[in-house]
Scaffold this active site. Structure first.
Site, PDB file in Angstrom:
ATOM      1  N   LYS A  70       0.683  -1.104   0.031  1.00  0.00           N
ATOM      2  CA  LYS A  70       0.118  -0.063  -0.031  1.00  0.00           C
ATOM      3  C   LYS A  70       0.795   1.271   0.097  1.00  0.00           C
ATOM      4  O   LYS A  70       0.775   2.114  -0.795  1.00  0.00           O
ATOM      5  CB  LYS A  70      -1.030  -0.091   1.209  1.00  0.00           C
ATOM      6  CG  LYS A  70      -2.140  -1.232   1.227  1.00  0.00           C
ATOM      7  CD  LYS A  70      -2.740  -0.764   2.244  1.00  0.00           C
ATOM      8  CE  LYS A  70      -3.909  -2.115   2.528  1.00  0.00           C
ATOM      9  NZ  LYS A  70      -4.689  -2.058   3.806  1.00  0.00           N
ATOM     10  N   GLN A 107      -4.993  -1.273   9.679  1.00  0.00           N
ATOM     11  CA  GLN A 107      -4.945  -2.588   9.160  1.00  0.00           C
ATOM     12  C   GLN A 107      -5.690  -3.661  10.016  1.00  0.00           C
ATOM     13  O   GLN A 107      -5.168  -3.866  11.239  1.00  0.00           O
ATOM     14  CB  GLN A 107      -3.550  -3.040   8.865  1.00  0.00           C
ATOM     15  CG  GLN A 107      -3.138  -4.096   8.169  1.00  0.00           C
ATOM     16  CD  GLN A 107      -3.678  -4.250   6.913  1.00  0.00           C
ATOM     17  OE1 GLN A 107      -3.562  -3.128   6.103  1.00  0.00           O
ATOM     18  NE2 GLN A 107      -4.247  -5.407   6.474  1.00  0.00           N
ATOM     19  N   ASP A 121     -11.493   3.171   4.440  1.00  0.00           N
ATOM     20  CA  ASP A 121     -11.799   1.956   4.369  1.00  0.00           C
ATOM     21  C   ASP A 121     -13.548   1.710   4.282  1.00  0.00           C
ATOM     22  O   ASP A 121     -13.987   0.680   3.876  1.00  0.00           O
ATOM     23  CB  ASP A 121     -11.394   1.102   5.503  1.00  0.00           C
ATOM     24  CG  ASP A 121     -10.505  -0.158   5.238  1.00  0.00           C
ATOM     25  OD1 ASP A 121     -10.272  -0.389   4.157  1.00  0.00           O
ATOM     26  OD2 ASP A 121      -9.840  -0.609   5.965  1.00  0.00           O
TER      27      ASP A 121
END
Length: 298
Positions: free
Chosen positions: A54, A98, A123
């Protein structure tokens, strides 16, 4: 094999190029690059690899990447303080926690997600963004469902009247993807591994999404001839002494029946990170009240 492969890798590359061009324009207009902050708790090897990927793609897209690595024994209070710091940091437009978290914190995952500023929740998991999706209002959408919809657009320019079955009811994929399909006028059935007569139910689907988290769960007898298959699963298996990735779909048998199918790897996976970058840029644009970039749909 008769099915057309839906190439997520090439589509993700195209989307990343679009994001990079738009990020350049944003930087010129605002005087700073969009910023994505990733919080990694613990030392899970798979998560470390994913975070590194990422970060690399964020920088390649012309954005700033911030990584915060916390020990697995970090306290809940310290993690909440880290999130609060990023919420107030004007250089950070997107915050990603995460997952999964270490066992000691996992039960409080929803609390940590809810602590993220919804305007920075790239997200798309904050309750406010989830509610906006239900209400069909602008907000940040979870990356995997967003990528799956872009892949579907390669096969179906319109979803009007098509029957879609989504196997899987998670808040990360199944539920938001069902809502996105409804917004595009598909007729949607949400199923799961305990649905009675699941194979027969799936046989009517023009679009079948497998997000059940069980390797090669969907076999040819689930599939209507010519259907489009979106395989969200990622499962690592050992065969003949070698490790490889497979999806929630038995690719070999299903590809002989389906009209189009996403491979694993190379399907939904690459789109997830590309959509994370797109969400970060859209979040930056919204925070500065700039026009939001329109992303590739077909």
């Amino acid at each position: 094999m008769t099915a057309r492969l839906i190439d997520g890798k090439s589509l993700a590359e195209r989307l990343r190029r679009q994001v990079a061009a738009a990020a350049h324009n944003f930087t010129a207009a605002s005087g700073r690059a969009p910023g994505l902050a990733v919080i990694l708790v613990g030392d899970d090897p798979a998560s470390q690899v994913y975070v590194a990927s990422k970060s690399k793609q964020t920088i390649e897209a012309g954005m700033r990447s911030f990584e915060y690595r916390l020990p697995s024994d970090v306290s809940a209070a310290a993690l909440l303080a880290q999130i609060a710091m990023l919420n107030s940091d004007e250089a950070v437009d997107g915050i990603l926690l995460q997952l999964p978290l270490p066992d000691s914190l996992r039960a409080r995952t929803q609390e940590f997600i809810a602590a993220i500023d919804p305007a920075k929740d790239v997200d798309g998991l904050h309750p406010i963004n989830a509610g906006r999706l239900v209400a069909d209002q602008p907000g940040l959408v979870p990356c995997t469902p967003l990528g799956a919809m872009m892949l579907l657009a390669q096969i179906h320019p319109t979803l009007d009247g098509l029957d879609a079955v989504v196997i899987g009811r998670s808040t990360l994929v199944g539920k938001p993807l069902s809502l996105l399909l409804l917004q595009q006028n598909a007729t949607v059935t949400m199923a799961h591994s305990r649905t009675r007569g699941l194979a027969q139910l799936c046989q009517r689907a023009d679009i079948l999404v497998a997000a059940v988290g069980r390797r090669e769960f969907v076999t040819a007898d689930f599939v209507k001839p010519g259907a489009t298959i979106i395989d969200v699963g990622i499962n690592r298996i050992e065969r003949e002494g070698k490790s490889r990735l497979v999806g929630d779909v038995d690719f070999a048998s299903v590809a002989d029946v389906a009209g189009a199918i996403t491979p694993v790897p190379g399907g939904v996976g690459p789109m997830t990170v590309a959509c994370l970058l797109a969400n970060t840029l859209n979040a930056a644009e919204a925070r500065l009240r700039l026009p939001r970039s329109a992303w590739l749909r077909g």
